[in-house]
Design a protein around this motif. Structure first.
Motif, short mmCIF file in Angstrom:
data_model
loop_
_atom_site.label_atom_id
_atom_site.label_comp_id
_atom_site.label_asym_id
_atom_site.label_seq_id
_atom_site.Cartn_x
_atom_site.Cartn_y
_atom_site.Cartn_z
N ASP A 249 0.87 -1.22 -0.10
CA ASP A 249 -0.17 -0.08 0.09
C ASP A 249 0.90 1.20 0.13
OD1 ASP A 249 0.89 0.08 2.71
OD2 ASP A 249 -1.08 -1.04 3.19
N ARG A 250 2.10 1.07 -0.02
CA ARG A 250 3.15 2.17 -0.22
C ARG A 250 4.32 1.94 -0.73
NH1 ARG A 250 5.30 6.07 5.18
NH2 ARG A 250 6.45 7.38 3.88
N VAL A 251 4.95 2.76 -1.43
CA VAL A 251 6.15 2.52 -1.95
C VAL A 251 7.12 3.90 -1.67
CG1 VAL A 251 7.71 2.50 -3.93
CG2 VAL A 251 5.35 1.15 -3.81
N VAL A 252 8.20 3.43 -0.96
CA VAL A 252 9.15 4.54 -0.63
C VAL A 252 10.35 4.55 -1.54
CG1 VAL A 252 10.77 5.61 1.02
CG2 VAL A 252 8.55 4.77 1.70
N VAL A 253 10.78 5.57 -2.47
CA VAL A 253 11.81 5.55 -3.20
C VAL A 253 13.04 6.09 -2.72
CG1 VAL A 253 12.83 6.63 -5.46
CG2 VAL A 253 10.37 5.92 -5.29
N ARG A 254 14.19 5.24 -2.80
CA ARG A 254 15.42 5.71 -2.21
C ARG A 254 16.14 5.99 -3.49
NH1 ARG A 254 18.43 5.41 2.44
NH2 ARG A 254 20.61 5.42 1.97
N ASP A 255 16.60 7.41 -3.93
CA ASP A 255 17.41 7.60 -5.12
C ASP A 255 18.79 8.11 -4.73
OD1 ASP A 255 18.15 8.73 -7.40
OD2 ASP A 255 16.44 10.19 -7.65
N GLY A 256 19.76 7.35 -4.96
CA GLY A 256 21.12 7.53 -4.81
C GLY A 256 21.65 7.94 -6.14
N HIS B 283 13.38 0.80 -4.44
CA HIS B 283 12.01 0.78 -4.26
C HIS B 283 11.61 -0.07 -2.99
CE1 HIS B 283 11.48 2.52 -8.66
NE2 HIS B 283 12.31 3.42 -7.94
N TRP B 284 11.11 0.54 -1.79
CA TRP B 284 10.97 -0.02 -0.83
C TRP B 284 9.42 -0.24 -0.62
CZ3 TRP B 284 14.83 -1.50 3.08
CH2 TRP B 284 16.42 -0.95 2.45
N TYR B 285 8.74 -1.44 -0.61
CA TYR B 285 7.42 -1.77 -0.56
C TYR B 285 6.95 -1.95 0.90
CZ TYR B 285 7.79 -2.75 -5.68
OH TYR B 285 7.91 -2.82 -6.94
N TYR B 286 5.90 -1.38 1.31
CA TYR B 286 5.37 -1.62 2.67
C TYR B 286 3.62 -2.01 2.70
CZ TYR B 286 9.37 0.96 4.44
OH TYR B 286 10.56 1.47 4.74
N GLY C 138 0.72 -1.81 5.46
CA GLY C 138 0.29 -1.89 6.99
C GLY C 138 1.47 -1.42 7.70
N GLY C 139 2.36 -0.66 7.11
CA GLY C 139 3.67 -0.16 7.89
C GLY C 139 4.70 -1.26 8.04
N GLN C 140 4.46 -2.55 7.41
CA GLN C 140 5.61 -3.47 7.67
C GLN C 140 6.28 -3.86 5.92
OE1 GLN C 140 6.55 -5.54 10.13
NE2 GLN C 140 8.04 -6.31 8.73
N LEU C 141 7.70 -3.46 6.18
CA LEU C 141 8.38 -3.86 4.90
C LEU C 141 8.17 -5.13 4.24
CD1 LEU C 141 10.60 -2.71 2.82
CD2 LEU C 141 12.36 -3.74 4.77
N ILE C 142 7.71 -5.32 3.28
CA ILE C 142 7.55 -6.66 2.53
C ILE C 142 8.50 -7.15 1.33
CG2 ILE C 142 5.22 -6.84 3.55
CD1 ILE C 142 4.32 -5.95 0.59
N ALA C 143 8.81 -6.03 0.47
CA ALA C 143 9.85 -6.21 -0.59
C ALA C 143 10.55 -5.17 -0.78
CB ALA C 143 8.80 -6.76 -1.72
N VAL C 144 11.69 -5.32 -1.47
CA VAL C 144 12.56 -4.19 -2.27
C VAL C 144 13.07 -4.54 -3.70
CG1 VAL C 144 14.86 -3.13 -1.91
CG2 VAL C 144 13.54 -3.82 -0.08
N ASP C 145 12.75 -3.48 -4.35
CA ASP C 145 13.45 -3.47 -5.98
C ASP C 145 14.68 -2.85 -5.83
OD1 ASP C 145 11.27 -4.80 -6.53
OD2 ASP C 145 10.46 -3.13 -7.51
N ALA C 146 15.90 -3.20 -6.05
CA ALA C 146 17.14 -2.39 -6.16
C ALA C 146 17.68 -2.54 -7.45
CB ALA C 146 18.14 -2.99 -4.96
N VAL D 161 14.92 5.34 4.84
CA VAL D 161 14.82 4.87 3.51
C VAL D 161 15.03 5.81 2.64
CG1 VAL D 161 13.47 3.38 2.00
CG2 VAL D 161 13.86 2.45 4.38
N GLY D 162 13.99 6.83 2.79
CA GLY D 162 13.79 7.61 1.93
C GLY D 162 15.08 9.01 1.73
N ASN D 163 15.64 8.88 2.87
CA ASN D 163 16.78 9.70 2.79
C ASN D 163 18.17 9.09 2.19
OD1 ASN D 163 18.93 11.62 3.38
ND2 ASN D 163 18.45 11.79 5.60
N ALA D 164 18.53 9.58 1.04
CA ALA D 164 19.66 8.75 0.32
C ALA D 164 20.84 9.00 1.13
CB ALA D 164 19.99 9.10 -1.27
N SER D 165 20.96 10.10 1.80
CA SER D 165 22.41 10.33 2.52
C SER D 165 22.22 9.58 4.23
CB SER D 165 22.45 11.68 3.03
OG SER D 165 21.25 12.13 3.81
#
Length: 402
Positions: free
Chosen positions: A338-345, A351-354, A356-364, A389-393
């Motif tokens: 229900d949510r995707v957080v992008v980490r742009d380095g 791309h981190w998939y959540y 209900g607040g739980q991390l379930i998958a990552v596309d790297a 996760v969303g803070n690349a630094s």
């Protein structure tokens, strides 16, 4: 002496027989494969092998003489035509019966074909699944030719990348609203769409194939929106179907593949299954994983179950795809996110998939550090602070001790 028979000499079957021996089984083992070659890796077929960067012998999972040294009878170019669970016997092509004490089905899956009514039977309409497919495709990969790729999943995208790298004109069509619609978030689809377009691939979404044209060989394509293309050949990547014909004819339970329990046991006594052909319990339902990782792990779990282990199979889903200079690594399953957080380095992106607040998958994408940390968190049942996760630094490693 006990005789264990394994049908299917792919990654799952090869992993299963190796595990039987390493776990101490000293009975007879017969591994049956329909192809002439010994067990080999399939992922490089649509990448390095097709690009001419890997020769056939390097595809082999084990040296050809390994099976003999391990006292494993390897039957290549051999098909099983019938399974008789009641008699504990299989029938091979040529009417040769083969008795077993325990049987494992690792038959894999078959690529879905375009219907003949759409031109699927024309020469030059290809799939990419095995060595024979790669052998038919390689001579067609000539610079300047126009190839149509039907299907915007990972198989289609990988084929498009190889063709583009070899200097072909590439058109990829996807009938759904976007590429990777079943398997990835919009953010991941956007990334790969732009990557392919940057390499000259024409990506057409939300437009299906009406039909292919030609008499004996394919000459063109008519798209659902009326567009007509002249093409030299076609690669279809429209999914795969689990190989269940033998199991179904033998009366085994089928549910999105050969249905097994948590110990890889089918509904027939002394018959097990593993890999792409098998579905297993997952949460409140069942799942079938099409990946090398699952084939290896499930094959080994089935081997231990055949030897009497009561340890249930606990999959740790992971996948990968190579396209141009990008290495995609995927950990976990994104079902129900229900949510995707992008980490742009920059060069490294994930791309981190959540749910209900739980991390379930990552596309790297070119982000091995993000992949490894995400994988460890998912396997440990931990989540990851989206703000970090969303803070690349920010240092992702801190998430492991949070």
């Amino acid at each position: 002496m006990s005789h264990y028979v394994v049908i299917g000499a792919g990654q799952a079957g090869a992993s299963l027989v190796a595990k039987l021996r390493s776990a101490g089984f000293d009975g007879e083992i017969t591994l049956i494969g329909a192809e002439p070659a010994p067990p080999y890796q399939r992922p490089p077929l649509s990448k390095k092998f097709l690009l001419g960067e890997m020769e056939e012998a390097r595809l082999y999972l084990r040296p050809a003489d390994w099976y003999e040294t391990q006292n494993i009878r390897l039957l290549t170019d051999t098909r099983v035509v019938e399974i008789d669970p009641a008699a504990h016997r299989v029938l091979l092509s040529g009417d040769e019966p083969l008795a077993y004490d325990k049987l494992a089905l690792c038959a894999g899956a078959d690529p879905r074909q375009l219907p003949s009514a759409m031109g699927g039977g024309l020469q030059g309409v290809l799939t990419m699944r095995d060595l024979n497919d790669a052998g038919r495709m390689a001579p067609l990969m000539q610079p300047g030719r126009h190839v149509l790729v039907v299907g915007g999943g990972y198989i289609g995208l990988e084929a498009a990348a190889v063709a583009a790298k070899k200097g072909l004109k590439v058109t990829l069509i996807e009938a759904a609203q976007r590429i990777l619609g079943r398997v990835a978030a919009e953010e991941t689809a956007d990334y790969f769409r732009e990557l392919h377009r940057a390499h000259g691939v024409e990506v057409i979404e939300n437009v299906g194939l009406e039909r292919l044209t030609g008499t004996e060989a394919v000459e063109g394509a008519v798209l659902a929106d009326g567009r007509e293309l002249k093409v030299d050949f076609v690669i279809t990547g429209i999914g795969i179907a689990p190989a269940t014909i033998l199991a179904s004819a033998a009366g085994l339970a089928i549910d999105n593949g050969i249905a097994v329990d948590a110990h890889c046991r089918t509904s027939a006594e002394d018959v097990f299954a593993a890999g792409d052909c098998a579905s297993f319990p997952w949460g409140e339902g069942r799942i079938r994983l099409e990946s090398v990782g699952n084939a290896i792990d499930m094959g080994e779990a089935a081997a231990l179950a055949m030897l009497g282990s009561d340890e249930p199979y606990r999959p740790k889903p992971w996948f990968w795809s190579d396209q141009y200079e990008c290495k995609l690594q995927i950990a976990g399953l994104n079902t129900g996110y229900d949510r995707v957080v992008v980490r742009d380095g920059g060069a490294a992106r994930s791309h981190w998939y959540y749910r209900g607040g739980q991390l379930i998958a990552v596309d790297a994408m070119n982000d091995p550090r993000g992949y490894m940390i995400g994988k460890r968190l998912i396997e440990a049942g931990k989540t990851a602070d989206p703000a970090v996760v969303g803070n690349a630094s920010a240092d992702l490693k801190a998430l492991l001790t949070a």
